[in-house]
Every structure is written in structure tokens, then in C-alpha cells.
Write a protein that holds these residues in place. Structure first.
Motif, PDB file in Angstrom:
ATOM      1  N   GLU A  21      11.206  31.098  12.723  1.00  0.00           N
ATOM      2  CA  GLU A  21      11.766  31.031  11.368  1.00  0.00           C
ATOM      3  C   GLU A  21      11.287  32.222  10.531  1.00  0.00           C
ATOM      4  OE1 GLU A  21      11.410  28.051   7.582  1.00  0.00           O
ATOM      5  OE2 GLU A  21      11.754  27.139   9.545  1.00  0.00           O
ATOM      6  N   LEU A  22      10.014  32.578  10.661  1.00  0.00           N
ATOM      7  CA  LEU A  22       9.463  33.728   9.941  1.00  0.00           C
ATOM      8  C   LEU A  22      10.225  35.008  10.297  1.00  0.00           C
ATOM      9  CD1 LEU A  22       7.015  35.004   8.257  1.00  0.00           C
ATOM     10  CD2 LEU A  22       6.017  35.430  10.504  1.00  0.00           C
ATOM     11  N   LEU A  23      10.592  35.129  11.565  1.00  0.00           N
ATOM     12  CA  LEU A  23      11.281  36.332  12.039  1.00  0.00           C
ATOM     13  C   LEU A  23      12.802  36.225  11.977  1.00  0.00           C
ATOM     14  CD1 LEU A  23       9.075  37.097  15.174  1.00  0.00           C
ATOM     15  CD2 LEU A  23       8.838  37.991  12.850  1.00  0.00           C
ATOM     16  N   ASN A  24      13.284  35.058  11.562  1.00  0.00           N
ATOM     17  CA  ASN A  24      14.721  34.812  11.448  1.00  0.00           C
ATOM     18  C   ASN A  24      15.425  34.954  12.803  1.00  0.00           C
ATOM     19  OD1 ASN A  24      16.910  34.007   9.873  1.00  0.00           O
ATOM     20  ND2 ASN A  24      17.571  36.117   9.554  1.00  0.00           N
ATOM     21  N   VAL A  25      14.794  34.351  13.820  1.00  0.00           N
ATOM     22  CA  VAL A  25      15.379  34.301  15.168  1.00  0.00           C
ATOM     23  C   VAL A  25      15.284  32.859  15.656  1.00  0.00           C
ATOM     24  CG1 VAL A  25      14.788  36.691  15.726  1.00  0.00           C
ATOM     25  CG2 VAL A  25      13.191  34.865  16.350  1.00  0.00           C
ATOM     26  N   THR A  26      15.915  32.578  16.782  1.00  0.00           N
ATOM     27  CA  THR A  26      15.805  31.235  17.354  1.00  0.00           C
ATOM     28  C   THR A  26      14.467  31.090  18.076  1.00  0.00           C
ATOM     29  OG1 THR A  26      16.777  31.844  19.470  1.00  0.00           O
ATOM     30  CG2 THR A  26      18.305  31.147  17.704  1.00  0.00           C
ATOM     31  N   GLN A  27      14.092  29.853  18.330  1.00  0.00           N
ATOM     32  CA  GLN A  27      12.864  29.588  19.082  1.00  0.00           C
ATOM     33  C   GLN A  27      12.984  30.178  20.481  1.00  0.00           C
ATOM     34  OE1 GLN A  27      12.637  27.122  21.812  1.00  0.00           O
ATOM     35  NE2 GLN A  27      10.574  27.885  22.185  1.00  0.00           N
ATOM     36  N   ALA A  28      14.163  30.107  21.075  1.00  0.00           N
ATOM     37  CA  ALA A  28      14.369  30.651  22.416  1.00  0.00           C
ATOM     38  C   ALA A  28      14.148  32.171  22.422  1.00  0.00           C
ATOM     39  CB  ALA A  28      15.763  30.315  22.924  1.00  0.00           C
TER      40      ALA A  28
END
Length: 74
Positions: A21-28
Motif C-alpha cells: 500500500e505504501l508503494l501503491n502496488v499489489t501485495q503480489a
């Protein structure tokens, strides 16, 4: 490729979901960063270094010094 980001995350008891979330990407996507299956964009490395209060050089294994560099005034 990036074992230090995994180690820092585990040491801080932070989930992959929170950092994704911090990096604005998915967990995958974040998981693939940790395993080295996907290169981390430089902007994300900077955010992680700021989050962990260290340097990008430390994250990528170029130094063993965890202290961040002084910030530039530029």
C-alpha cells in the motif's frame, strides 16, 4: 536479490500488504520485489529507504551501514 527489504519488513513486524500500500502496488508485486523476481523501481526504493530510515545503498547491499545519508538541501 533484495533480502534486506524482507529482513527489515520482518524485523518491524510489518506485512507485505502494508508495504504494498505504501508503494501503491499489489501485495503480489511487493512479494516479487522481495524474492527478486521483479526489479524494484528506483522511486519505490527511495520510499522504502525513507520508511525504514536507511539508505538505498543499504537496501541494495552496497553498504552495511544502516544510517541514512544526510539529506541534500537542493
Amino acid at each position: 536479490m533484495y533480502p534486506r527489504i524482507r529482513d527489515l519488513r520482518e524485523d518491524s513486524d510489518t506485512s507485505q500488504e502494508v508495504l504494498a500500500e505504501l508503494l501503491n502496488v499489489t501485495q503480489a508485486t511487493y512479494s516479487r520485489y522481495e524474492t527478486g523476481n521483479l526489479d524494484i523501481p528506483s522511486q519505490s526504493l527511495v520510499r522504502l529507504a525513507q520508511h525504514y530510515k536507511t539508505s538505498v545503498d543499504y537496501l541494495v547491499g552496497l553498504t552495511d551501514c544502516t544510517a541514512p545519508y544526510p539529506r541534500s538541501t537542493r
